[in-house]
Design a protein around this motif. Structure first.
Motif, PDB file in Angstrom:
ATOM      1  N   LYS A 576       0.890  -1.175   0.084  1.00 36.32           N
ATOM      2  CA  LYS A 576       0.246   0.178   0.057  1.00 36.32           C
ATOM      3  C   LYS A 576       0.761   1.333  -0.088  1.00 36.32           C
ATOM      4  O   LYS A 576       0.637   2.412  -0.643  1.00 36.32           O
ATOM      5  CB  LYS A 576      -0.971  -0.026   1.072  1.00 36.32           C
ATOM      6  CG  LYS A 576      -2.060  -0.878   1.043  1.00 36.32           C
ATOM      7  CD  LYS A 576      -2.987  -0.802   2.054  1.00 36.32           C
ATOM      8  CE  LYS A 576      -4.380  -1.688   1.935  1.00 36.32           C
ATOM      9  NZ  LYS A 576      -5.201  -1.627   3.124  1.00 36.32           N
ATOM     10  N   ASP A 577       1.946   1.227   0.601  1.00 36.95           N
ATOM     11  CA  ASP A 577       3.034   2.365   0.785  1.00 36.95           C
ATOM     12  C   ASP A 577       3.842   2.626  -0.411  1.00 36.95           C
ATOM     13  O   ASP A 577       4.319   3.699  -0.485  1.00 36.95           O
ATOM     14  CB  ASP A 577       3.670   2.213   1.875  1.00 36.95           C
ATOM     15  CG  ASP A 577       3.173   2.193   3.199  1.00 36.95           C
ATOM     16  OD1 ASP A 577       1.950   2.601   3.480  1.00 36.95           O
ATOM     17  OD2 ASP A 577       3.485   1.829   4.364  1.00 36.95           O
ATOM     18  N   ALA A 578       3.782   1.364  -1.204  1.00 33.99           N
ATOM     19  CA  ALA A 578       4.691   1.691  -2.403  1.00 33.99           C
ATOM     20  C   ALA A 578       4.254   2.801  -3.391  1.00 33.99           C
ATOM     21  O   ALA A 578       3.076   3.144  -3.442  1.00 33.99           O
ATOM     22  CB  ALA A 578       4.759   0.081  -3.196  1.00 33.99           C
ATOM     23  N   GLU A 579       5.210   3.116  -4.207  1.00 39.39           N
ATOM     24  CA  GLU A 579       4.882   4.439  -5.255  1.00 39.39           C
ATOM     25  C   GLU A 579       3.942   3.564  -6.358  1.00 39.39           C
ATOM     26  O   GLU A 579       2.912   4.368  -6.929  1.00 39.39           O
ATOM     27  CB  GLU A 579       5.946   4.988  -5.534  1.00 39.39           C
ATOM     28  CG  GLU A 579       6.631   5.852  -4.695  1.00 39.39           C
ATOM     29  CD  GLU A 579       7.884   6.595  -5.353  1.00 39.39           C
ATOM     30  OE1 GLU A 579       8.335   6.349  -6.473  1.00 39.39           O
ATOM     31  OE2 GLU A 579       8.901   7.009  -4.516  1.00 39.39           O
ATOM     32  N   PHE A 580       4.555   2.418  -6.633  1.00 34.61           N
ATOM     33  CA  PHE A 580       3.825   2.032  -7.766  1.00 34.61           C
ATOM     34  C   PHE A 580       3.840   0.528  -7.658  1.00 34.61           C
ATOM     35  O   PHE A 580       4.863  -0.056  -7.704  1.00 34.61           O
ATOM     36  CB  PHE A 580       4.843   2.323  -9.264  1.00 34.61           C
ATOM     37  CG  PHE A 580       4.066   1.865 -10.521  1.00 34.61           C
ATOM     38  CD1 PHE A 580       2.993   2.449 -10.960  1.00 34.61           C
ATOM     39  CD2 PHE A 580       4.712   0.757 -11.070  1.00 34.61           C
ATOM     40  CE1 PHE A 580       2.389   2.094 -12.300  1.00 34.61           C
ATOM     41  CE2 PHE A 580       4.261   0.329 -12.248  1.00 34.61           C
ATOM     42  CZ  PHE A 580       3.048   1.162 -12.711  1.00 34.61           C
ATOM     43  N   VAL A 581       2.629  -0.002  -8.120  1.00 35.98           N
ATOM     44  CA  VAL A 581       2.475  -1.360  -7.804  1.00 35.98           C
ATOM     45  C   VAL A 581       1.567  -1.831  -9.221  1.00 35.98           C
ATOM     46  O   VAL A 581       0.670  -1.475  -9.330  1.00 35.98           O
ATOM     47  CB  VAL A 581       1.714  -2.027  -6.666  1.00 35.98           C
ATOM     48  CG1 VAL A 581       1.509  -3.462  -6.747  1.00 35.98           C
ATOM     49  CG2 VAL A 581       2.334  -1.563  -5.499  1.00 35.98           C
TER      50      VAL A 581
END
Lengths: 730, 417, 163
Positions: A576-581
């Protein structure tokens, strides 16, 4: 074994002493009608359909229960035999209901076939027929017991093959009924095989009930994708929809059986909410878009993140049923783009074995040898719920051999254990080491000095000694580690122990792996430590690091780490915290939409061509059985185009065959390499907490199975076979 | 003087005299035919190939659609071929029914031919008369099979249903009073056989009428006599059969030469021509109608006296009776299997030919032991006949081509199949 | 003499007059035409016209989705999808379609039906006004069955002994 000479229908044949007429006839392609006889089951001789005429015998005899004798002359089509078969057929049909039009078996029913082939064409029976009450035996198998002809194949299957007597016959004569004694659900994980065994429509598949007739189905050979055996299957589909999955005979892998998981998982394809278009999340809202837009976005984001972090902050996680081609392309793409963060082992704690450069995982002996082991030692293996068909094989060996287990939980076994140790879960390696120490004591000359030093001070008791002795005594013996071991923090230690114990006791050894393609993923190089076929690679981040430490960018290929991985909660937060998934997924439900930024629809199982490499190292390629719905495309195609968009060279594949051939070439140059550990790993003391996690449940292993409706309704689905409460931490 | 080149004329495929979709490239020297080149294939429906992918019985309906003016005769050859391979024989009554309907079909075909041929040549009235007389026969078709043309009535092992005991009646309408209605229904009071008997009674006089209109008519003769002459030798060489061969004076009739079904028990004559021209073939066909009428009468007499089964009593091949199917297990299973899988025919190959109204219609059937033919080849008489077009038409006038096409009795359903 | 006779016959147009006599006589014969559509030619109870799906007198559809008709259809005109019915779990069709462009009216579907559900009615005069209407859906077929049930039942009754 001696040989006898017999003659069947004028054909002179040589047969082994003690074999039954029907076996000899089958080998010579002479068909004798039968209902109760099955080559994998014991002889019951209760259907009486296989009557043949043996010269000099006054009456026709059942071919399935008559052993051959020297000089026997058998006629399967003499008037006497035909009359007998006709009479039997008439009796069988007396109580059979007039159900053909509403019966799912109609068209592939042995009773119909043999009635047309061997029975009379008109009935003389005018009295009333009997009716048997239907039983509800769960969500997988539909019953209509009035149709039962009492061949008892299902009963014998439970009794002999599975070792769980779920079915039995009550009453006699006309009052005989097949049932579960008390009304209850059939629970075994291979229960649905009785659907195949039942020659009539008494037991049919509930999920595909009334959906299709045999003659409408098209058959495509494929490979099952839910455990590391790679069971051979046929996918039966009609008008682009998979109707059912049935076993394809392969004596060396699944024999004629199939686990329920492999059989009914196809339901997930239609019951899960399929992702039909590429989707991009804009301002928190999902929008459908075309492939071009989605892939361009993914490529530019990948370039940005990899470029900004020198490859450190982007990672790919492969799912449990990713094909070898997908893994190969994914790792090749990622490494060319400048990162090594790729892994499929979302359930592994111990990565100390990485970097040794081995190019295989799993067993170093053929699976069918399990049938004939004199001693089998299971370490942390819950075979019934991990690789159900392996349990059947081990069960077979316990007819004369011994099975032993060192499992840190109350395992469910369908065979008798001669020795069972139940250490605490964090003491599994220690307990196992005791067995090695015992073996060392029994055969002092076989261990090297380093190992002896390692074992110094480990004490063993009689039970350990007995286990070691059994392994040594057995002409064929093996040590088999379960999936649980691979998830254990001391996995490497236990692996080393098993390997060493095997060499001391002259045994085979192997370990079962999570998912269907662990070996393939590893060979393809979808691990941070090595590239394809064991090629050199700089160490990237492992799945554990990626999921617990967090990355800026993730690519998930048919993977739901928030459910599958050991660090589910951490993983979910980090995603959820990632910039881009970007998620390459077949499904639009679950929690993927919560954390992904782009979802690319890829074909699910049976919708893509590919290759799975099973735990023994068998490469099994398969073609797509049906077309993927909507805009979904096979994963390998998506990865190939993505690599093109990343301006990487050498991605001009036109078929999955080209991809696998390229990998195969690399692999053949290296060979099947296992680099043995020279130095024993340190004996760690691990925290109880560390091991105190649940295993993935029987019907939780991959996104497809999790969405298969009927499987999820079974009792096995609601209880994890090894749940927290049952893993020993005492 | 400028050299005169041959003129190439495209005849058909949408020409009323082309009898369907015959396309001919005619090379003309003035009005004389130098070369006639028939083109086929415009009505190709792959019947032979279609038969390979479905169980035997399912192709019966497609046989109707080969020569679509002699439906049951096509079926006849097909079921005979299957019966031959299966080694079964239809019950006597079924054989008589089949023979009777084969002859009804022959009359239907010849009437159709006579009407159309008359129309081609200029005799408009014939068309109306012939179609009028086809009507009761069509009713007979409908009475047994439920359709006026594509009957699907013959089955390996007999025929689907026995002849009905009653005939449907005209119903009351504002247009007819009771008396007129009674008149209309007069011949429909008894069974189908009575109805047919009534037809045979008056059919000969109908044929007399046609003959008085045509046979001596000078225009008719001028258009037909001496046109399209084939010598008996050439007829053999060209593979002509049926009236095309008999018109040349060869008494070759499969019903006599290799009698199938109940033909051996029938008393009838085989008319032959003398000159092998269109006129003789006309005479042969007209006489054949009279002979068919004779055969039908014999069949009716026999059938009225001999009730019995019309289908073999082997439910491995023939579906059981509906009542049985609903009540007993074996019958239901056999019903189910027959309608889904069909029956398996033993390995082998066979050729069964019938004397079709147009000639020798043959089915060459190969079985590999499965429930569908391995190969089915249809020997269509019209195909051999149209191959002779060039030879027959050469040297004649353009208008004669129409007469020749007519006399060949061409139907493209069978030629193109 | 013969030649003379032929000449006379030919000169006096004898054969043409004979023919004309026939045509003239026909003017006074009974007409065989009927005034369609008020008046129709008789139809056999075996007539194979437009299809219908029958229901039992209590309104329950007969069809049990055995798919024999679909299997036996030589033209593959019938398409059936089946499954357990929502309310009682019995085997029923969820889709039953006949493509009238494909159908060859051979009657095999009716022959194969074990519950007398699919039948061919006497209806032969029909037309389509829009694309797609040639596909008879289950509802259309059931409606046909309801409208013509009396005639259908009578026809099956009349023909029962022959089948």
């Amino acid at each position: 074994m001696g040989k006898v000479h017999i003659e069947i229908d004028g054909q002179k044949l040589e047969a082994e002493v003690g074999s039954m007429i029907i076996e000899v006839a089958d080998k010579a392609d002479i068909y004798i009608p039968r209902f109760c006889y099955h080559k994998k089951l014991s002889v019951a001789a209760n259907c009486r359909m296989c009557m043949v005429d043996v010269a000099n015998l006054p009456k026709a005899v059942p071919a399935c229960a008559t052993p051959v004798a020297e000089g026997m002359v058998i006629d399967t089509r003499s008037q006497k035999a035909i009359n007998a078969q006709k009479a039997v057929m008439e009796f069988l049909l007396i109580n059979h209901p007039l159900d053909c039009p509403v019966c799912d078996q109609g068209g592939e029913c042995e009773l119909q076939d043999l009635s047309v082939g061997y029975g009379d064409d008109v009935s003389r029976f005018t009295e009333g027929k009997r009716v048997v009450k239907d039983k509800d035996i769960g969500p997988l198998i539909a019953t209509d017991m009035t149709r039962c002809i009492h061949c008892t194949r299902c009963v014998r299957f439970g009794q002999e093959i599975v070792g769980i007597r779920e079915f039995g016959a009550t009453g006699r004569g006309e009052h005989m009924e097949i049932g579960t004694y008390i009304e209850e659900t059939v629970e075994s994980e291979v229960s649905a095989n009785i659907i195949d065994l039942c020659p009539v429509g008494a037991l049919t598949a509930k999920p595909s009930q009334f959906k299709a007739r045999a003659w409408e189905l098209r058959q495509a050979p494929s490979i099952a994708a839910h455990d590391c055996l790679g069971s051979n299957i046929f996918v039966h589909h009609r008008r682009g929809e998979i109707i059912r999955v049935v076993p394809r005979e392969n004596e060396s892998i699944n024999e004629v059986w199939l686990s329920d998981r492999d059989r009914f998982s196809y339901q997930g394809l239609t019951e899960g909410a399929r992702l039909l278009n590429p989707r991009i999340k804009r301002n928190g809202e999902w929008e459908d878009c075309d492939w071009q837009t989605a892939l361009n976005l993914v490529a530019s984001e990948m370039k940005r993140i990899i470029g900004a972090s020198n490859g450190n902050d982007f990672g790919i996680l492969m799912g449990n049923n990713a094909t070898t081609e997908e893994s190969y392309l994914a790792q090749r793409m990622l490494r060319k783009a400048g990162s090594n963060n790729i892994d499929f082992r979302t359930r592994r704690r111990d990565y100390t074995g990485d970097g040794r450069g081995s190019v295989r995982s799993g067993m170093n002996f053929p699976m069918e040898n399990l049938d004939t082991m004199d001693a089998t030692l299971l370490i942390g293996a819950d075979l019934r719920h991990e690789q159900p068909l392996t349990a059947l094989r081990v069960r077979k060996s316990t007819g004369y051999g011994k099975a032993m287990a060192i499992n840190p939980f109350d395992g469910e076994y369908n065979f008798r254990l001669s020795n069972e140790l139940q250490p605490k879960s964090n003491m599994l390696a220690q307990e196992f080491a005791c067995v090695l120490a015992a073996a060392d004591a029994l055969r002092p000359e076989s261990l090297n000095a380093e190992a002896k030093e390692w074992l110094d001070g480990i004490e063993f008791n009689d039970e350990h000694k007995e286990i070691a002795q059994n392994l040594i005594d057995g002409e064929a013996s093996c040590i088999l580690m379960g999936v649980y071991v691979q998830e254990h923090p001391q996995a490497e230690t236990i692996n080393w122990l098993a390997e060493t114990l095997a060499s001391v006791t002259d045994s085979d050894w192997g370990y079962m792996t999570q998912g269907c393609n662990a070996a393939g993923n590893k060979i393809a190089g979808a691990v941070p430590c090595q590239s394809a076929a064991g090629g050199k690679s700089e160490q990237g981040k492992t799945a554990k690091e990626m999921l617990t430490e967090g990355l800026k960018g993730y690519m998930l290929v048919n993977c739901e780490p928030d459910v599958e991985s050991i660090w589910a909660e951490q993983a979910l937060q980090n995603l959820k915290d990632a910039e881009f998934v970007v998620a390459l997924t077949s499904f639009a439900d679950g929690r993927v939409p919560d954390y992904a930024n782009v979802m690319l629809p890829i074909a699910g199982c049976y919708e893509t061509s590919g290759t799975y490499i099973n735990v023994e190292g068998k490469w099994q390629s398969f073609a797509a059985a049906v077309k993927a719905p909507g805009e979904a495309r096979p994963g390998w195609k998506v990865l190939r185009v993505l690599a093109n968009l990343l301006d990487l060279s050498g991605f001009e594949y036109e078929s999955s065959l080209q991809v696998i051939n390229e990998l195969r070439e690399k692999f053949d140059a290296v060979g099947d390499v296992r680099v043995a550990r020279k130095v024993p790993p340190p004996m760690m003391v691990v925290n109880e907490q560390e091991t105190n996690r649940e295993c993935l449940g029987l019907y939780m292993v991959d996104p497809l199975v999790r969405r298969a409706g009927a499987l999820q309704k079974t009792p096995k689905a609601s209880t994890h076979p090894i749940s927290i409460s049952r893993v020993k931490t005492r | 003087m400028a050299e005169i080149e041959h003129y190439t004329l495209n005849f058909g495929p949408q020409h009323p005299a082309a009898h369907g979709v015959l396309r001919m490239i005619l090379e003309m020297d003035g009005e004389t035919i130098e070369r006639a080149d028939p083109h086929v294939g415009l009505l190709h429906r792959a019947t032979e190939k279609l038969a390979e992918i479905k169980p035997y019985n399912q192709s019966i309906g497609y046989m109707d659609r080969l020569d679509y003016v002699s439906m049951m005769c096509n079926e006849h050859a097909y079921v005979l071929a299957i019966e031959k391979l299966l080694g079964i024989e239809a019950p006597k009554r079924a054989q008589y029914i089949r023979v009777m309907f084969a002859e009804i079909t022959r009359i239907l075909n010849h009437l159709m031919w006579l009407g159309a041929h008359g129309l081609d040549v200029g005799a408009m009235t014939m068309f109306l008369y012939c179609f009028r007389d086809r009507e009761p026969l069509m009713d007979a078709y409908e009475a047994v099979s439920g359709t006026r043309m594509h009957a699907t009535y013959y089955r390996p092992g007999g025929v689907y249903r026995d002849l009905p005991d009653t005939m449907p009646q005209y119903e009351k309408s504002p247009w007819r009073n009771d008396k007129k209605l009674k008149e209309l229904n007069a011949n429909r009071q008894g069974s189908l056989l009575d109805f047919l008997w009534d037809f045979t009674e008056q059919f000969d006089s109908s044929v007399d009428e046609y003959e008085s209109l045509l046979t001596e008519n000078r225009i008719w003769k001028q258009r037909l006599v001496g046109i399209g002459v084939v010598s008996p030798e050439r007829a053999f060489q060209l593979g002509l059969t049926g009236p095309m061969l008999r018109g040349s004076g060869v008494a070759w009739d499969l019903r006599k030469m290799q009698p199938y079904d109940a033909y051996a028990e029938m008393d009838f004559d085989v008319p032959v021509g003398r000159n092998g021209d269109c006129y003789d073939r006309y005479l042969v066909r007209v006489e054949e109608m009279r002979q068919s009428n004779r055969i039908i009468r014999q069949c009716i007499e026999w059938l009225q006296k001999n009730p019995g089964p019309v289908m073999i009593d082997d439910h491995k091949i023939a579906p059981p009776k509906r009542a049985d199917m609903k009540n007993d297990m074996e019958s239901l299973i056999h019903h189910f299997k027959l309608f889904t899988e069909g029956y398996c025919v033993p390995e082998g190959e066979t050729y069964a030919a019938v004397e079709h109204p147009k000639g020798e219609f043959g089915i060459y059937l190969m079985s590999d032991g499965a429930n569908k033919p391995y190969r089915l080849k249809i020997r269509a008489p019209g195909f051999a006949h149209i191959s002779a077009m060039d030879e027959l038409a050469k040297g004649h006038m353009l208008a004669d081509v129409v007469a020749i096409i007519g006399t060949m009795d061409i139907v493209f359903g069978e030629i193109d199949r | 003499m013969k030649q003379f006779k032929q000449f006379i016959n030919s000169f006096l147009l004898i054969e043409l007059l004979k023919g004309m006599k026939v045509t003239f006589a026909n003017m006074f014969r009974k007409k065989i035409t009927v005034q369609y559509p008020e008046e129709k030619t008789p139809q056999s109870p075996r007539f194979r016209g437009l299809h219908a799906l029958r229901t039992y007198p209590n309104g329950e559809e007969r069809c049990i989705a055995c798919k024999l008709c679909e299997a036996v259809c030589p033209a593959a005109a019938i398409t059936i999808e089946a499954g357990p019915r929502e309310d009682d779990g019995t085997r029923r069709t969820t889709k039953y379609e006949i493509d009238l462009f494909k159908c060859i009216f051979c009657g095999f579907c009716e022959e194969s039906c074990p519950v007398d559900s699919i039948v061919e009615t006497r209806v032969f005069d029909y037309h389509f006004e829009e694309r797609g209407l040639h596909i008879m859906t289950k509802d259309m077929l059931l409606e046909m069955g309801r409208i013509h049930e009396d005639q259908i039942a009578a026809d099956r009754e009349a023909d029962a002994k022959y089948r």
